[in-house]
Scaffold this motif. Structure first.
Motif, PDB file in Angstrom:
ATOM      1  N   THR A 262       0.961  -1.297   0.073  1.00 26.66           N
ATOM      2  CA  THR A 262       0.236  -0.080   0.103  1.00 26.66           C
ATOM      3  C   THR A 262       1.049   1.384  -0.243  1.00 26.66           C
ATOM      4  OG1 THR A 262      -0.324  -0.137   2.149  1.00 26.66           O
ATOM      5  CG2 THR A 262      -2.229  -1.003   1.338  1.00 26.66           C
ATOM      6  N   GLY A 263       1.391   1.130   0.526  1.00 30.18           N
ATOM      7  CA  GLY A 263       2.882   2.333   0.800  1.00 30.18           C
ATOM      8  C   GLY A 263       3.112   2.627  -0.642  1.00 30.18           C
ATOM      9  N   PHE A 264       3.974   1.430  -1.066  1.00 28.34           N
ATOM     10  CA  PHE A 264       4.455   1.680  -2.947  1.00 28.34           C
ATOM     11  C   PHE A 264       3.271   2.338  -3.918  1.00 28.34           C
ATOM     12  CE2 PHE A 264       5.756  -0.181  -6.857  1.00 28.34           C
ATOM     13  CZ  PHE A 264       6.315   0.685  -7.698  1.00 28.34           C
ATOM     14  N   LEU A 265       1.954   1.107  -3.758  1.00 35.17           N
ATOM     15  CA  LEU A 265       0.652   2.160  -4.625  1.00 35.17           C
ATOM     16  C   LEU A 265       1.024   3.624  -3.555  1.00 35.17           C
ATOM     17  CD1 LEU A 265      -1.576   1.571  -6.156  1.00 35.17           C
ATOM     18  CD2 LEU A 265      -2.783   1.195  -4.389  1.00 35.17           C
ATOM     19  N   GLY A 266       0.799   3.895  -2.841  1.00 34.79           N
ATOM     20  CA  GLY A 266       1.147   5.844  -2.350  1.00 34.79           C
ATOM     21  C   GLY A 266       1.677   6.011  -3.098  1.00 34.79           C
ATOM     22  N   ILE A 267       2.971   6.137  -3.032  1.00 39.35           N
ATOM     23  CA  ILE A 267       4.178   6.721  -3.733  1.00 39.35           C
ATOM     24  C   ILE A 267       3.894   6.883  -5.275  1.00 39.35           C
ATOM     25  CG2 ILE A 267       5.606   5.245  -3.904  1.00 39.35           C
ATOM     26  CD1 ILE A 267       5.815   8.507  -3.512  1.00 39.35           C
ATOM     27  N   LEU A 268       3.809   5.372  -5.657  1.00 41.31           N
ATOM     28  CA  LEU A 268       2.985   5.408  -7.288  1.00 41.31           C
ATOM     29  C   LEU A 268       2.185   6.211  -7.866  1.00 41.31           C
ATOM     30  CD1 LEU A 268       4.009   4.070  -9.232  1.00 41.31           C
ATOM     31  CD2 LEU A 268       2.839   2.464  -9.709  1.00 41.31           C
ATOM     32  N   LEU A 269       0.765   6.296  -7.041  1.00 38.15           N
ATOM     33  CA  LEU A 269      -0.316   7.545  -7.276  1.00 38.15           C
ATOM     34  C   LEU A 269       0.531   8.641  -7.083  1.00 38.15           C
ATOM     35  CD1 LEU A 269      -3.641   5.478  -5.486  1.00 38.15           C
ATOM     36  CD2 LEU A 269      -2.475   5.605  -8.069  1.00 38.15           C
ATOM     37  N   PHE A 270       1.039   9.575  -6.220  1.00 39.32           N
ATOM     38  CA  PHE A 270       1.574  10.421  -6.194  1.00 39.32           C
ATOM     39  C   PHE A 270       2.598  11.169  -7.625  1.00 39.32           C
ATOM     40  CE2 PHE A 270       4.492  13.202  -3.956  1.00 39.32           C
ATOM     41  CZ  PHE A 270       3.531  14.762  -3.920  1.00 39.32           C
ATOM     42  N   VAL A 271       3.264   9.669  -7.565  1.00 38.44           N
ATOM     43  CA  VAL A 271       3.955  10.304  -8.926  1.00 38.44           C
ATOM     44  C   VAL A 271       3.221  10.711 -10.049  1.00 38.44           C
ATOM     45  CG1 VAL A 271       6.105   9.117 -10.364  1.00 38.44           C
ATOM     46  CG2 VAL A 271       6.224   8.910  -7.711  1.00 38.44           C
ATOM     47  N   LEU A 375      -8.568   1.629   8.256  1.00 37.33           N
ATOM     48  CA  LEU A 375      -8.492   2.852   9.525  1.00 37.33           C
ATOM     49  C   LEU A 375     -10.225   3.328   9.420  1.00 37.33           C
ATOM     50  CD1 LEU A 375      -7.973   5.974  10.202  1.00 37.33           C
ATOM     51  CD2 LEU A 375      -7.834   6.882   8.167  1.00 37.33           C
ATOM     52  N   PHE A 376     -10.622   3.338   8.536  1.00 37.31           N
ATOM     53  CA  PHE A 376     -12.351   3.104   9.266  1.00 37.31           C
ATOM     54  C   PHE A 376     -12.727   2.069  10.187  1.00 37.31           C
ATOM     55  CE2 PHE A 376     -10.788   4.522   4.391  1.00 37.31           C
ATOM     56  CZ  PHE A 376     -10.912   5.503   4.954  1.00 37.31           C
ATOM     57  N   LEU A 377     -12.782   1.092   9.547  1.00 38.92           N
ATOM     58  CA  LEU A 377     -13.040   0.036  10.101  1.00 38.92           C
ATOM     59  C   LEU A 377     -12.803   0.486  11.741  1.00 38.92           C
ATOM     60  CD1 LEU A 377     -14.736  -2.615  11.400  1.00 38.92           C
ATOM     61  CD2 LEU A 377     -12.519  -3.846  10.242  1.00 38.92           C
ATOM     62  N   HIS A 378     -11.414   0.286  11.806  1.00 36.78           N
ATOM     63  CA  HIS A 378     -10.424   1.315  13.548  1.00 36.78           C
ATOM     64  C   HIS A 378     -11.564   1.812  14.189  1.00 36.78           C
ATOM     65  CE1 HIS A 378      -7.383  -0.130  16.428  1.00 36.78           C
ATOM     66  NE2 HIS A 378      -7.482   1.035  16.575  1.00 36.78           N
ATOM     67  N   ILE A 379     -11.517   2.959  13.535  1.00 42.06           N
ATOM     68  CA  ILE A 379     -13.121   4.311  14.340  1.00 42.06           C
ATOM     69  C   ILE A 379     -13.911   3.281  14.392  1.00 42.06           C
ATOM     70  CG2 ILE A 379     -13.759   6.632  13.016  1.00 42.06           C
ATOM     71  CD1 ILE A 379     -10.968   6.637  11.465  1.00 42.06           C
ATOM     72  N   PHE A 419      -3.572   9.337   1.019  1.00 45.44           N
ATOM     73  CA  PHE A 419      -3.043   8.151   2.261  1.00 45.44           C
ATOM     74  C   PHE A 419      -4.135   7.826   2.456  1.00 45.44           C
ATOM     75  CE2 PHE A 419       0.705  11.407   3.487  1.00 45.44           C
ATOM     76  CZ  PHE A 419       1.265  10.147   2.978  1.00 45.44           C
ATOM     77  N   LEU A 420      -5.641   8.447   2.209  1.00 43.44           N
ATOM     78  CA  LEU A 420      -7.423   7.633   2.763  1.00 43.44           C
ATOM     79  C   LEU A 420      -7.582   6.786   1.816  1.00 43.44           C
ATOM     80  CD1 LEU A 420      -9.159  11.613   2.944  1.00 43.44           C
ATOM     81  CD2 LEU A 420      -8.416  10.095   4.728  1.00 43.44           C
ATOM     82  N   ILE A 421      -6.970   7.359   0.440  1.00 44.90           N
ATOM     83  CA  ILE A 421      -7.331   5.637  -0.219  1.00 44.90           C
ATOM     84  C   ILE A 421      -6.399   4.486   0.518  1.00 44.90           C
ATOM     85  CG2 ILE A 421      -6.797   4.284  -2.922  1.00 44.90           C
ATOM     86  CD1 ILE A 421      -7.233   7.179  -3.684  1.00 44.90           C
ATOM     87  N   THR A 422      -4.981   5.070   0.933  1.00 46.62           N
ATOM     88  CA  THR A 422      -4.487   3.604   0.949  1.00 46.62           C
ATOM     89  C   THR A 422      -4.631   3.292   2.832  1.00 46.62           C
ATOM     90  OG1 THR A 422      -3.079   5.174   2.098  1.00 46.62           O
ATOM     91  CG2 THR A 422      -2.043   4.617  -0.133  1.00 46.62           C
ATOM     92  N   SER A 423      -5.507   4.015   3.073  1.00 46.96           N
ATOM     93  CA  SER A 423      -5.954   3.620   4.924  1.00 46.96           C
ATOM     94  C   SER A 423      -7.117   2.298   4.698  1.00 46.96           C
ATOM     95  CB  SER A 423      -6.930   4.535   5.570  1.00 46.96           C
ATOM     96  OG  SER A 423      -5.869   5.821   5.646  1.00 46.96           O
TER      97      SER A 423
END
Length: 458
Positions: A262-271, A375-379, A419-423
């Protein structure tokens, strides 16, 4: 160049986004600004430096820097006649205070109805409140510091150093050039005492891992790199496009070898978002992509024992390519079972869906306890749908203000969206121990992005 000039002129014409201050006022905040510089520098090494108390609260450089930041604010408060905080930052600050009060109330209700006084949630709830207070201080103080163009340039140079340092540390520990255990050799090593930080010493004995100087949680490491990169892109304001590309490329490599999908997906989406705003630089983008592919191919071709040791699926390339088959339950690392367990727990008592079971209580519930890895389930688990609604309002307002006020290509806005997507597979915006001081750094970046433009007069 013309784009940057137009952006600058646009903000100068807006009286709500312009702070006119004297040279003496700037001097009066010089210690606060130095403390902010120290805080950003502290993001290069977030491993604990002193074992005091529980392993989750061991002292880190960001903790020290936060204390210095708050102390300089208190000492210089008497010099403040007008607040340098923008109206956007003031709105977010008020909302953050409201969130903190709601979390404290939720914890007190949980504590008052507690059957087992030794429950894990008792300590975890206090820890999470402590972290929220710390992060609130970081945001509030940063928002008050007037940032002149010269100061922005200083922050940019610091962020350059931090990003390069962190990425190199990830690469060096991944290939075991720097032994992973050496980074925590100054700390207690036993798991009973060191908790999750004992993983540095344990895994360091069998090979490398792309954790660098940041965290035992690879999702946190990748998120940290992405946040530093986003702040650097913002501070640069598009004036050094080639350097931006090179730093993003380095960040992409670092996030790839953290093994966080998910971290790699995040930076990839940002790029990708960044590239879409720079169509004229497509050739450079293609060249960097080709270079990245070449490096990935080399790491997958063999005889790199450290690469094979660190991945649970044979090689880091094998692990990251499972992103192409994200719908396969086998690629969720057991998260689907955790989600099912948490939902079943909520279904046992329908009222849990509405108000949750208490701030910090997630570790008390389920077969093994622990976070929901969503994240959303944890909240919902700890604060109910009511808590999720408050969270949604906070981030809706934050995204709205960032979109309306952030300069250049809005990198902090897009980083927040990503970040919200990868959450959906991690608790990136929740003050759990695995995320360390990340939220504080994120809020610091938001405060910088929503700052007022500063015009200095003699």
């Amino acid at each position: 160049m013309n784009t940057s000039l137009n952006i600058s002129q646009k903000n100068i014409q807006s009286p709500n986004n312009l702070a006119v201050i004297s040279t003496s006022s700037v001097k009066n905040t010089q210690w606060q600004f130095l403390a902010l510089c120290l805080y950003l520098l502290s993001q290069s090494f977030t491993i604990p430096i002193l074992a005091i108390g529980s392993w989750a609260t061991w002292l880190t450089f960001p903790d020290l820097a936060t204390s210095v930041l708050f102390l300089t604010f208190i000492l210089s408060y008497r010099h403040k006649k007008l607040s340098a905080a923008s109206s956007a930052n003031k709105k977010i600050f008020v909302m953050l205070i409201f969130v903190l009060l709601c979390c404290i109330t939720c914890y007190l209700i949980y504590f008052s109805n507690l059957i087992d006084p030794n429950a894990n949630g008792v300590r975890l709830g206090i820890y999470q409140i402590y972290r929220l207070v710390e992060f609130l201080c970081v945001f509030g103080v940063t928002a008050q510091i007037p940032l002149t163009p010269k100061r922005i340039d200083v922050l940019k140079q610091i962020t350059n150093f931090v990003l390069i340092f962190v990425c190199l540390s990830i690469i060096l520990t991944f290939f075991a050039i720097v032994p992973l255990g050496a980074l925590t050799a100054h700390l207690p090593q036993g798991k009973d005492i060191a908790g999750a930080w004992s993983e540095y010493a344990r895994l360091g004995k069998i090979g490398g891992r792309g954790w660098g100087t940041i965290s035992y949680n690879h999702g946190c490491v990748a998120a940290h790199v992405t946040m530093i990169a986003a702040l650097r892109i913002y501070l640069g304001l598009g004036k050094q496009v080639i350097i931006d590309f090179l730093l993003l490329f380095l960040s992409l490599i670092a996030c790839f070898i953290t093994e966080s999908r998910t971290g790699f997906l995040g930076i990839l989406l940002f790029v990708i978002v960044y590239m879409l705003t720079k169509p004229r630089n497509t050739v450079i983008a293609i060249g960097l992509a080709a270079l990245l592919f070449g490096i990935i191919a080399l790491t997958s071709l063999g005889n790199l024992d450290s690469v094979n040791l660190v991945s649970v699926q044979g090689s880091v390339l094998d692990r990251q390519t499972t992103l192409l088959d994200a719908g396969n339950a086998e690629n969720l690392s057991g998260r689907d079972n955790i989600w099912e367990e948490k939902v079943q727990f909520l279904n046992q008592e329908p009222w849990r869906w509405i108000v949750g079971t208490g701030f910090g209580s997630a570790w008390d519930n389920g077969v093994d306890g622990g976070s929901a890895h969503l994240l959303f389930l944890h909240i919902i688990l700890e604060n109910g749908i009511l808590g999720l609604l408050i969270f949604a309002i906070l981030f809706y307002k934050m995204l709205y203000l960032l979109y309306q006020n952030e300069l250049y290509i809005k990198p902090i806005f897009w980083a927040t969206v990503i970040f919200l997507i990868t959450s959906f597979t991690q608790e990136i915006f929740y003050p759990i121990p695995a995320m360390g001081s990340f939220i504080g750094f994120y809020l610091c970046s938001v405060a910088i992005a929503l700052r007022k433009d500063v015009k200095v007069i003699k």
